[in-house]
Design an enzyme around this catalytic site. Sequence first.
Site, PDB file in Angstrom:
ATOM      1  N   SER A 161     -14.026  34.850  16.736  1.00 16.93           N
ATOM      2  CA  SER A 161     -13.067  34.160  15.862  1.00 16.93           C
ATOM      3  C   SER A 161     -12.437  35.226  14.982  1.00 16.93           C
ATOM      4  O   SER A 161     -12.981  36.335  14.852  1.00 16.93           O
ATOM      5  CB  SER A 161     -13.826  33.158  14.990  1.00 16.93           C
ATOM      6  OG  SER A 161     -13.043  32.725  13.899  1.00 16.93           O
ATOM      7  N   TYR A 175     -21.013  30.651   9.633  1.00 19.38           N
ATOM      8  CA  TYR A 175     -20.039  30.837  10.723  1.00 19.38           C
ATOM      9  C   TYR A 175     -19.537  32.290  10.741  1.00 19.38           C
ATOM     10  O   TYR A 175     -19.517  32.935  11.794  1.00 19.38           O
ATOM     11  CB  TYR A 175     -18.883  29.853  10.507  1.00 19.38           C
ATOM     12  CG  TYR A 175     -17.901  29.756  11.652  1.00 19.38           C
ATOM     13  CD1 TYR A 175     -18.149  28.923  12.734  1.00 19.38           C
ATOM     14  CD2 TYR A 175     -16.718  30.491  11.650  1.00 19.38           C
ATOM     15  CE1 TYR A 175     -17.244  28.822  13.786  1.00 19.38           C
ATOM     16  CE2 TYR A 175     -15.812  30.401  12.688  1.00 19.38           C
ATOM     17  CZ  TYR A 175     -16.075  29.552  13.753  1.00 19.38           C
ATOM     18  OH  TYR A 175     -15.166  29.459  14.790  1.00 19.38           O
TER      19      TYR A 175
END
Length: 260
Positions: free
Chosen positions: A142, A155
């Site tokens: 990401s 995350y």
Amino acid sequence: MLSGKTALVTGSTSGIGLGIARSLAQQGANIVFNGFGDAQQIEKLHTEVGQEFGVRTAYHNADMSKPAEIEALMKFAGEKFGGIDILVNNAGIQHVANIEDFPPEKWDAIIAINLTSAFHTTRLALPGMKQKNWGRIINLASVHGMVGSAQKSAYVASKHGLVGFTKVTALETAQTGVTCNAICPGWVLTPLVQKQVDDRAVREGTSNDAAKKALLAEKQPSGEFVTPEELGALAVFFCSPAANQVRGVAWNMDGGWVAQ
Ligand code: NAD
């Protein structure tokens, strides 16, 4: 281009994983699907992809937070297709909260699914890939593998970890026909992000459309979502001979997010 190859895409019952599975199937790869959802819908989904692109497909419901189930998934792929040539570590979850309010069990789940599962699939896929002297490992990291955002501690930690793991995998395979790279998307409008849009609309008392625009305006200069099809095309490139020497990169496709 990929006929005769088999791809395992974890978390491919939805969103980006499904987009990448479809793109690889379009190139002729057989697909092992994985992920959660309604059993009948998943059966329909993978059968339809098989029919649309004339490839073989199968589905395994391993929970990617559980090493024993990951081992069962890899064994299943071996028995069905004789091993995995393309491994796409895509399954992932999100939870948004300040660190002091972050539930420890959510932290553990995010690290297990977003990061540790890639270690298990990779360690189990590498011997077969090395034996064939061909393999592609693609890790869905990401932009949060490159930069941070508040309230996404687990995350961001998991995605930075995945980018690091990608580099080590690339180095350990550097003199083989196996490559490993990471894809780092910005906002993609999947169920994972729709939840954040919905929460924002409630929090700010705005429409869903206004919440989407505000979300993009904050981080993504293009003002447009990245699509699963665009990410699928990048995965296909990583599988092509042109990418034989692309090794250990973290390639952002993010509408300009990390250029700022
Ligand atoms: P999604 O929620 O649409 O899909 C996630 C998939 O993972 C689903 O198939 C789900 O069933 C599966 N999954 C979840 N937990 C699982 C588990 N324990 N075991 C097996 N499968 C499990 O999400 P998405 O947006 O398509 O995300 C896919 C990947 O892309 C994730 O790793 C995510 O972090 C990453 N990503 C997404 C975005 C975005 O904007 N959507 C941006 C950057 C990175």
